[in-house]
Design a protein around this motif. Structure first.
Motif, mmCIF file in Angstrom:
data_model
loop_
_atom_site.group_PDB
_atom_site.id
_atom_site.type_symbol
_atom_site.label_atom_id
_atom_site.label_comp_id
_atom_site.label_asym_id
_atom_site.label_seq_id
_atom_site.Cartn_x
_atom_site.Cartn_y
_atom_site.Cartn_z
ATOM 1 N N HIS A 1 0.915 -1.257 0.148
ATOM 2 C CA HIS A 1 -0.185 -0.014 -0.014
ATOM 3 C C HIS A 1 0.815 1.446 -0.012
ATOM 4 O O HIS A 1 0.644 2.025 -0.951
ATOM 5 C CB HIS A 1 -1.188 -0.041 1.062
ATOM 6 N N ARG A 2 1.786 1.259 0.933
ATOM 7 C CA ARG A 2 2.784 2.427 0.844
ATOM 8 C C ARG A 2 3.435 2.594 -0.391
ATOM 9 O O ARG A 2 3.718 3.905 -0.835
ATOM 10 C CB ARG A 2 3.858 2.223 1.989
ATOM 11 N N PHE A 3 3.727 1.453 -1.123
ATOM 12 C CA PHE A 3 4.680 1.620 -2.315
ATOM 13 C C PHE A 3 3.656 1.886 -3.534
ATOM 14 O O PHE A 3 4.166 2.860 -4.122
ATOM 15 C CB PHE A 3 5.096 0.166 -2.725
ATOM 16 N N PRO B 1 5.868 12.163 -7.511
ATOM 17 C CA PRO B 1 6.812 12.357 -8.449
ATOM 18 C C PRO B 1 7.815 11.418 -8.917
ATOM 19 O O PRO B 1 8.245 10.732 -8.034
ATOM 20 C CB PRO B 1 7.738 13.506 -7.904
ATOM 21 N N ASN B 2 7.849 11.226 -10.121
ATOM 22 C CA ASN B 2 8.863 10.205 -10.824
ATOM 23 C C ASN B 2 8.572 8.696 -10.163
ATOM 24 O O ASN B 2 9.170 7.926 -10.492
ATOM 25 C CB ASN B 2 10.272 10.483 -10.359
ATOM 26 N N GLY B 3 7.341 8.331 -10.060
ATOM 27 C CA GLY B 3 6.943 7.142 -9.419
ATOM 28 C C GLY B 3 6.317 6.137 -10.523
ATOM 29 O O GLY B 3 6.229 5.050 -10.198
ATOM 30 N N GLY B 4 6.043 6.672 -11.535
ATOM 31 C CA GLY B 4 5.371 6.084 -12.648
ATOM 32 C C GLY B 4 6.069 5.111 -13.330
ATOM 33 O O GLY B 4 5.552 3.807 -13.624
ATOM 34 N N ASP B 5 7.595 5.040 -13.196
ATOM 35 C CA ASP B 5 8.465 3.920 -13.901
ATOM 36 C C ASP B 5 8.946 2.940 -12.693
ATOM 37 O O ASP B 5 9.476 1.965 -12.956
ATOM 38 C CB ASP B 5 9.923 4.665 -14.488
ATOM 39 N N LEU B 6 8.505 3.044 -11.252
ATOM 40 C CA LEU B 6 8.909 2.203 -10.342
ATOM 41 C C LEU B 6 8.307 0.993 -10.552
ATOM 42 O O LEU B 6 7.165 0.548 -11.095
ATOM 43 C CB LEU B 6 8.609 2.626 -8.831
ATOM 44 N N PRO B 7 9.018 -0.366 -10.312
ATOM 45 C CA PRO B 7 8.496 -1.695 -10.399
ATOM 46 C C PRO B 7 7.464 -1.888 -9.170
ATOM 47 O O PRO B 7 7.264 -1.018 -8.286
ATOM 48 C CB PRO B 7 9.643 -2.552 -10.086
#
Length: 190
Positions: free
Chosen positions: A164-166, A173-179
């Motif tokens: 949930h936190r992830f 910001p810049n979270g769209g590319d995170l796995p």
């Protein structure tokens, strides 16, 4: 070779030691391989209990206990807690190792606290997050730690909280590319 690997980080500043987790891990391998692991751990624990534990000693102790998979007793955990409050710098891998150590000792509340702290440090590093592959590997290590917990329901609950936190972080910001956080076997997702 083992002695040299153990001496090398000892002369570093604590901030530099925090980036040398691999050296501590490899340094713990030698005494175990030579049949001296239990004796080396006993020496490190005696030094910790006597108050002589610096950051290097703590990292060597945690690496060796992790390698041996030996649960520490309550007296040793209390001494470790007292020393950790004065620890100048802890890297993500330090926090993950501490989570494993406390989980192995059966202290799941503190293990959860260390795991959550490591996870938050992964998501919000002091510097720029420049390698998504490293983040994915660190998250896989986090899930592997939960996979070894004896209390499956607690592990699933903590995994859900971290997921949930992830997901909230990915919206920032810049979270769209995170796995994504890897699933934990035996736990419901969503």
């Amino acid at each position: 070779m083992t002695a040299e690997l153990q001496r090398y980080p000892r002369v570093m500043a604590p901030a530099d030691q925090a980036r040398q987790q691999l050296l501590y891990t490899v340094g713990a391998y030698g005494p175990v391989r030579q049949g001296q692991g239990a004796a080396a751990l006993a020496t490190l624990l005696a030094d910790l209990r006597s108050g002589r534990g610096d950051a290097d000693l703590i990292r060597r102790l945690v690496a060796l206990a992790d390698r041996l998979q030996v649960p520490l007793g309550q007296v040793d955990l209390a001494a470790l807690d007292a020393r950790l409050r004065r620890m100048p710098v802890l890297a993500t891998d330090d926090r993950l190792a501490l989570a494993r150590l406390y989980a192995l000792a059966g202290d799941l509340p503190r293990a959860q606290a260390w795991l959550t702290a490591a996870f938050l440090q992964m998501l919000y590093p002091a510097g720029p997050l420049d390698n998504v592959d490293d983040l994915a590997k660190a998250m896989a290590r986090t899930v592997a730690i939960l996979g070894a917990w004896p209390d499956r329901m607690a592990a699933c609950r903590i995994h859900a909280d971290l997921a949930h936190r992830f997901e909230k972080r990915k919206l920032g910001p810049n979270g769209g590319d995170l796995p994504g956080l890897p699933p934990l076997e035996g736990c419901k997702t969503g």
